[in-house]
Design a protein around this motif. Structure first.
Motif, short mmCIF file in Angstrom:
data_model
loop_
_atom_site.label_atom_id
_atom_site.label_comp_id
_atom_site.label_asym_id
_atom_site.label_seq_id
_atom_site.Cartn_x
_atom_site.Cartn_y
_atom_site.Cartn_z
N SER A 98 0.74 -0.95 0.07
CA SER A 98 0.09 0.05 0.01
C SER A 98 0.78 1.38 0.12
N TYR A 99 0.31 2.43 -0.29
CA TYR A 99 1.01 3.51 -0.36
C TYR A 99 1.62 4.09 1.08
N GLU A 101 2.52 1.69 3.45
CA GLU A 101 3.50 1.07 3.52
C GLU A 101 4.81 1.47 3.10
#
Length: 253
Positions: A98-99, A101
């Protein structure tokens, strides 16, 4: 949360620091030493002490903050911009990451690098002048908050920039001048009243003042105000990053 992905990004960025030790470590330390020798030797002879602290020791927190700010922004901005420039960002985007992460990996690595450099700067300065830390907890707190905040700012710059010129625009034309004018090498008390008032609009004043207070217990502004302003900067950066991703921005090359 995909912790393996966060660690992979973090470890890759930290490994890049190991491959560029001359640029990442040696250069900031040498620059700080030159600042210290020039300002400490030249100006220190005319200004023996400020607020009961020798001038050489007085400028150490400011020099550490100068390197901390510039390195946090540079490491984070280059870290996310370079894979966009080379196209390798698609390898990250194609993975189940994800963004948030991606943000944790890059910002965490940039903040860690800047903290290491800040610690090395303080260690180098201790070779020239005796340092004392009256409030070690708050020193570490300001160090962590500042590094994370400006790493977030660097991340924002890295995804905004579409060329190396823009990548250097904010650090060179905004952050560095504001740091020099933010009480790095002087106390606001030496300024005329009008410029003291104007300086309060410089956000770097609060960072330098709070960090210096953690060493010597002296500050140009209240430490509570310094801490509050630091938290405000952090929240603003978090909101900006959230808005960038919430509006559908894509980390494209």
């Amino acid at each position: 949360m995909n912790l393996y992905a966060v660690w992979a990004i973090y470890a890759f960025e930290m490994a890049r620091m190991g491959r560029t030790l001359l640029q990442s470590i040696v250069s900031p330390v040498v620059s700080t030493s030159l600042y210290f020798v020039v300002f400490g030797a030249a100006i220190g002879q005319r200004i023996p002490e400020i607020d009961g602290v020798s001038y050489g020791a007085f400028i150490v927190p400011g020099l550490a903050m100068l390197m901390l700010l510039t390195q946090s922004v540079s490491n984070a901005s280059f870290g996310i911009y370079f894979p966009r420039f080379t196209g390798t960002i698609y390898e990250v985007l194609s993975a189940p990451v994800s963004y948030f992460e991606i943000l944790l990996g890059y910002v965490g690595a940039a903040a860690t690098k800047s903290i290491i450099i800040g610690a090395l700067v303080l260690a180098t300065a201790s070779l020239f002048v005796p340092l004392q830390v009256e409030h070690p907890f708050w020193m570490i707190a300001f160090l962590l908050l500042t590094s994370v905040t400006f790493s977030l700012l660097g991340f924002i710059i890295g995804i905004w920039a579409d060329g190396f010129e823009k990548l250097q625009l904010v650090p060179l034309l905004i952050i560095t001048p504001l740091t020099f004018l933010g009480g790095t090498f002087y106390s606001l008390d030496v300024l005329p009243p009008f410029w003291q008032y104007v300086s309060l609009f410089n956000p770097i004043v609060y960072l330098v003042s709070g960090f210096r207070w953690s060493f010597y217990g002296v500050a140009d502004v209240s430490v509570a105000v310094s801490l509050g302003m630091t938290l405000v900067f952090l929240v603003v950066c978090v909101i900006v990053v959230w808005r960038i991703f919430a509006t559908g921005y894509r980390l494209k090359a």
